[in-house]
Design a protein around this motif. Structure first.
Motif, PDB file in Angstrom:
ATOM      1  N   TYR A  22      34.666  38.567  38.410  1.00  0.00           N
ATOM      2  CA  TYR A  22      35.302  39.832  38.802  1.00  0.00           C
ATOM      3  C   TYR A  22      35.654  40.620  37.537  1.00  0.00           C
ATOM      4  O   TYR A  22      36.321  40.110  36.634  1.00  0.00           O
ATOM      5  N   ASN A  23      35.176  41.863  37.479  1.00  0.00           N
ATOM      6  CA  ASN A  23      35.473  42.740  36.347  1.00  0.00           C
ATOM      7  C   ASN A  23      36.459  43.808  36.802  1.00  0.00           C
ATOM      8  O   ASN A  23      36.114  44.691  37.585  1.00  0.00           O
ATOM      9  N   PRO A  24      37.726  43.746  36.372  1.00  0.00           N
ATOM     10  CA  PRO A  24      38.739  44.703  36.847  1.00  0.00           C
ATOM     11  C   PRO A  24      38.401  46.149  36.548  1.00  0.00           C
ATOM     12  O   PRO A  24      38.879  47.054  37.233  1.00  0.00           O
ATOM     13  N   GLU A  25      37.564  46.366  35.513  1.00  0.00           N
ATOM     14  CA  GLU A  25      37.224  47.745  35.146  1.00  0.00           C
ATOM     15  C   GLU A  25      36.086  48.312  35.997  1.00  0.00           C
ATOM     16  O   GLU A  25      35.989  49.531  36.182  1.00  0.00           O
ATOM     17  N   LEU A  31      40.248  41.407  44.106  1.00  0.00           N
ATOM     18  CA  LEU A  31      40.082  40.119  43.436  1.00  0.00           C
ATOM     19  C   LEU A  31      40.049  38.960  44.424  1.00  0.00           C
ATOM     20  O   LEU A  31      39.341  37.980  44.209  1.00  0.00           O
ATOM     21  N   PHE A  32      40.799  39.048  45.528  1.00  0.00           N
ATOM     22  CA  PHE A  32      40.862  37.909  46.454  1.00  0.00           C
ATOM     23  C   PHE A  32      39.489  37.558  47.019  1.00  0.00           C
ATOM     24  O   PHE A  32      39.237  36.419  47.412  1.00  0.00           O
ATOM     25  N   GLN A  33      38.575  38.545  47.056  1.00  0.00           N
ATOM     26  CA  GLN A  33      37.242  38.295  47.584  1.00  0.00           C
ATOM     27  C   GLN A  33      36.416  37.394  46.672  1.00  0.00           C
ATOM     28  O   GLN A  33      35.355  36.914  47.066  1.00  0.00           O
ATOM     29  N   TYR A  34      36.913  37.174  45.474  1.00  0.00           N
ATOM     30  CA  TYR A  34      36.219  36.329  44.500  1.00  0.00           C
ATOM     31  C   TYR A  34      36.962  35.014  44.278  1.00  0.00           C
ATOM     32  O   TYR A  34      36.647  34.284  43.355  1.00  0.00           O
ATOM     33  N   ALA A  35      37.951  34.739  45.111  1.00  0.00           N
ATOM     34  CA  ALA A  35      38.814  33.580  44.879  1.00  0.00           C
ATOM     35  C   ALA A  35      38.770  32.609  46.055  1.00  0.00           C
ATOM     36  O   ALA A  35      38.457  32.987  47.189  1.00  0.00           O
ATOM     37  N   PHE A  79      39.565  31.507  40.402  1.00  0.00           N
ATOM     38  CA  PHE A  79      38.796  32.743  40.343  1.00  0.00           C
ATOM     39  C   PHE A  79      38.306  32.942  38.908  1.00  0.00           C
ATOM     40  O   PHE A  79      38.724  32.244  37.988  1.00  0.00           O
ATOM     41  N   LYS A  80      37.405  33.915  38.745  1.00  0.00           N
ATOM     42  CA  LYS A  80      36.813  34.172  37.428  1.00  0.00           C
ATOM     43  C   LYS A  80      36.922  35.652  37.088  1.00  0.00           C
ATOM     44  O   LYS A  80      36.728  36.512  37.947  1.00  0.00           O
ATOM     45  N   LEU A  81      37.222  35.922  35.832  1.00  0.00           N
ATOM     46  CA  LEU A  81      37.297  37.290  35.345  1.00  0.00           C
ATOM     47  C   LEU A  81      36.405  37.439  34.121  1.00  0.00           C
ATOM     48  O   LEU A  81      36.259  36.501  33.326  1.00  0.00           O
TER      49      LEU A  81
END
Length: 781
Positions: A22-25, A31-35, A79-81
């Protein structure tokens, strides 16, 4: 060895775990959709054991505020960022509820593991981010991929797993909005609780006592849930902090039942329900014991206390319907208040169970419900006061004693309430005004206009109450100051134009072009007369038009008379009521069912002010047609025409380098005053937090003017002013202009600050134009 374990973990975990970062930018979704998360029961696994375990089954998060219910199990979320930019990025992760006992975040970057602590069962100072909520500060290195694991543990409370990530600007904006909302919410509760405890002290009616305690317990419960008790009362965590939510919830349940028992007179009106109330009291006592016995019994107390709260609401609602069925009249505001309580709690519970979306209104539904509940229950208590007054008027001696007690209480209360109410209103209005000046977004501006108008309405009611107190004691007097009537009228006219647009009314404002340029009188009271009458016109007019006309008649070089006519096409006034229209609280005698708002003091105060101006007021009205108010106000002429052309904003063009000392203890008010002054290009500002600090600043630097608050810790503004004016700091400092800037609007305060040597006096909320005018007046000489 650690490197080997991490490499193994990347292949050992279940194949459902996505490698998507997940890239916040860049990512538009949440984010929850990637966790995903897993329950490891009572196992106290460390991060390495979690990484290499093949037995853990992870479930994707299904909502942005996933709830796993009441539990004491350990949960792990992963999760991953990623950061694809060439610079480090800083984010703030807002996750589990503030009352979650332990929350540890692990960040894995290039096989390096970092851990960060939060939760309310560690020392507050040990939290990575010193914040009441469960907040983590995340730093993503440039061009990096980062894996995160979040470990959550509670002692039986509900665990929620929101994953809200913000950049720094978004986080502080979110934090600021929350603080503003909390200030309003807790302010309303604390004020209501204090007022009704005062009433109990005066009337000795237990309904007021239990209602006051109930309001305080609601505030305490919300403070526990919001993490405020942990932050400010038990920052070391520990025994009492662990139990704060349950203890405050049980007290809230107890006092709600006691309040309803006395208000509804359950023992007399519904004896069977009274037995049910007593059973619930014993259950609450048992739950208190369970909370104190052991962690195991406390874990069971969480769902049981929620169930008992539900049973309490059901019993109250059944009692309400049964008593009404018997033909006993119950105050409608009480029923509405209980309705909002039920709705608020339902929203809160359904959100915890992920049955409602996670937005500002749903997350704070319990607060909205409690807030509206307190407002409507307070209205019902107001009606109870009226009922008690009517019942107890039969005993003149008793009524006299109580009247004296209430008078003493009111005098004490009024001497403090001005400062305590106007200070937060100043902050709210100041920020709203500044945001309206800067904000371009139409929807956002609309929200700030609502805040501003609500604050103005609250301020108007506060001022009316304070003025009524002065009128009763015959202490209200007029000031003498020079002002331009056309300028001040145009300022309030702009506000009423906006109000007319909002209500879909036609609004016509006509002003005589022969008005004198400068007159002498009390600006504030002149505007108060007009505002109160125009406010009534808008209040009672749903459709049609409102006319506001002002002309002047010059009688000599020194005096004249304003002729003010305000008419509307509103509901009109019955002739029987018209004879008593100037009586205090006259609205209570009108059968409008509170649909128009207000506290019923406006025209009473207007009548008194017009009399102080040596003027006259006349009201003509026809029911269903409208109302016309004619006011004549004499005035003293200072200058008939403007001899020179000057823009008020340029009066101090050559004096922008003024050095101004602001002595103010309230941080929010410091910010508001600073922003107001900076909007006029005054940038050479120094702030002192109390009178003592202000004196120290004067010893070190020279200033052109001082803006002095009055009520401050360490040393107040009165004492600081006396020291300055006594010459203790030198003759040069002794003559510096000092303007009192205070939330205390009492007349005696105004007189006293001038007596001890201050040059002038400005009330909070601060009017920008007035502040600018006063500074020019004392620095341009």
């Amino acid at each position: 060895m650690k490197l080997l374990l991490i490499l193994i973990s990347l292949f050992a975990n279940d194949i459902n775990y996505t490698d998507t970062y997940y890239n916040p930018e860049l990512n538009q979704d949440d984010l929850f959709q990637y966790a995903s998360y897993t329950n490891v029961g009572k196992q106290t696994l460390n991060i390495n054991e979690v990484l290499i375990s093949n037995d853990l089954i992870y479930t994707p998060l299904k909502s942005d505020n996933e709830s796993v219910g009441f539990t004491s199990d350990y949960y792990w979320v992963r999760f991953k960022l990623e950061n694809t930019s060439a610079e480090s990025k800083i984010y703030y992760l807002n996750t589990a509820r503030p009352v979650t006992d332990f929350a540890t975040l692990y960040q894995i970057t290039n096989n390096n593991i970092k851990s960060f602590k939060s939760g309310d069962e560690i020392r507050f100072e040990e939290k990575q981010v010193k914040h009441r909520s469960t907040i983590f500060k995340i730093i993503l290195p440039p061009n990096s991929k980062n894996q995160f694991y979040l470990n959550l543990k509670s002692d039986g409370e509900t665990i929620n797993i929101p994953l809200n990530i913000y950049n720094e600007n978004e986080f502080w904006k979110y934090n600021y909005n929350q603080q503003l909302f909390f200030g309003l919410f807790y302010g309303i509760l604390l004020l209501a609780g204090i007022i009704y405890l005062f009433f109990y002290k005066s009337l000795k009616e237990k309904t007021f006592l239990f209602y006051g305690f109930y309001v305080f317990s609601i505030a305490s419960l919300q403070a526990a849930l919001d993490g405020l008790i942990f932050q400010y009362i038990f920052p070391n965590g520990g025994y009492f902090n662990t139990k704060a939510v349950l203890i405050t919830a049980l007290f809230s349940n107890l006092f709600l039942l006691k309040y309803c028992e006395y208000f509804l007179k359950i023992k007399v009106e519904f004896p069977l329900a009274y037995k049910g109330f007593r059973i619930l009291y014993f259950i609450i006592a048992g739950l208190f014991v369970m909370v104190l016995i052991s962690p195991q019994t406390m874990e069971h107390a969480y769902p049981l206390s929620n169930l008992n709260g539900l049973l309490s609401l059901i019993l109250i609602i059944v009692s309400l319907f049964y008593i009404q069925y018997k033909g006993v009249k119950i105050d409608r505001y009480f029923s509405i208040g209980i309705f909002f309580l039920v709705i608020g709690l339902m929203g809160f519970v359904m959100n915890n169970l992920s049955l409602l979306p996670n937005n500002f209104y749903v997350v704070n539904s319990a607060k909205f419900g409690a807030g509206f509940e307190v407002i409507f229950l307070s209205l019902s208590m107001t009606n109870l006061i009226k009922k008690l007054r009517l019942e107890k008027e039969k005993s003149q001696e008793f009524a006299l004693i109580k009247s004296e007690e209430i008078s003493q209480l009111k005098t004490y209360f009024m001497s403090n309430i001005s400062h305590e109410l106007r200070t937060p209103i100043n902050a709210i209005m100041g920020i709203a005004e500044l945001q309206l000046n800067d904000e371009q977004n139409k929807e956002t501006r609309k929200q700030f206009e609502i805040i501003k108008n609500a604050s103005l309405s609250l301020l108007s009611n506060v001022n009316d109450i304070l003025d009524f107190e002065l009128i009763e004691k015959n202490e209200l007097i007029l000031k003498k100051e020079t002002f331009n009537p056309e300028t001040v009228l145009s300022q309030i006219n702009n506000n009423w134009k906006i109000e007319a647009e909002n209500k879909g009314l036609i609004y016509n404002y006509t002003i005589d072009n022969q008005l004198p340029y400068l007159i002498s009188g009390d600006t504030e009271r002149f505007l108060q007369i007009i505002n109160n009458v125009v406010s009534n016109a808008f209040k009672y007019t749903k459709e049609g038009s409102i006319q506001f006309k002002i002309t002047s008649k010059i009688e000599s070089n020194e005096s004249g008379v304003f002729d003010i006519v305000i008419s509307d096409t509103g509901i009109g006034i019955d002739n029987k009521i018209l004879n008593n229209i100037y009586d205090s609280f006259s609205q209570m005698r009108l059968n409008h069912k509170r649909q128009f708002g207000g506290i019923g003091l406006g025209l009473s105060i207007v009548k008194h002010l017009v009399k102080l101006f040596n003027g006259t007021i006349n009201i003509k009205s026809e029911l269903g047609v409208g109302t016309q108010v004619n006011i004549k106000l004499p005035f003293e002429i200072v200058q008939i025409k403007q001899h020179i052309t000057a823009d008020a904003t340029l009066l101090n063009t050559n004096n922008k380098d003024l050095k101004i000392l602001i002595v103010e203890d309230n941080k929010m008010n410091q910010m508001v005053i600073r922003k107001i002054l900076q909007s006029f290009n005054y940038t050479n500002l120094v702030i002192a937090n109390n009178g003592n600090e202000g004196l120290e600043c004067l010893k070190k630097e020279s200033f052109d003017i001082i803006l002095m608050d009055l009520q401050m810790p360490v040393m107040d503004g009165y004492e600081a002013t006396k020291i300055i004016r006594n010459g203790d700091l030198g003759e040069l400092i002794k003559s510096i202009p000092i303007i009192a800037v205070t939330a205390d609007a009492m007349q005696k305060t105004r007189e006293y600050v001038l007596e001890i040597g201050m040059n002038d006096y400005i009330n909070k909320p601060i009017n920008k134009a007035t502040l600018y005018e006063k500074i020019n007046l004392y620095t341009c000489a």
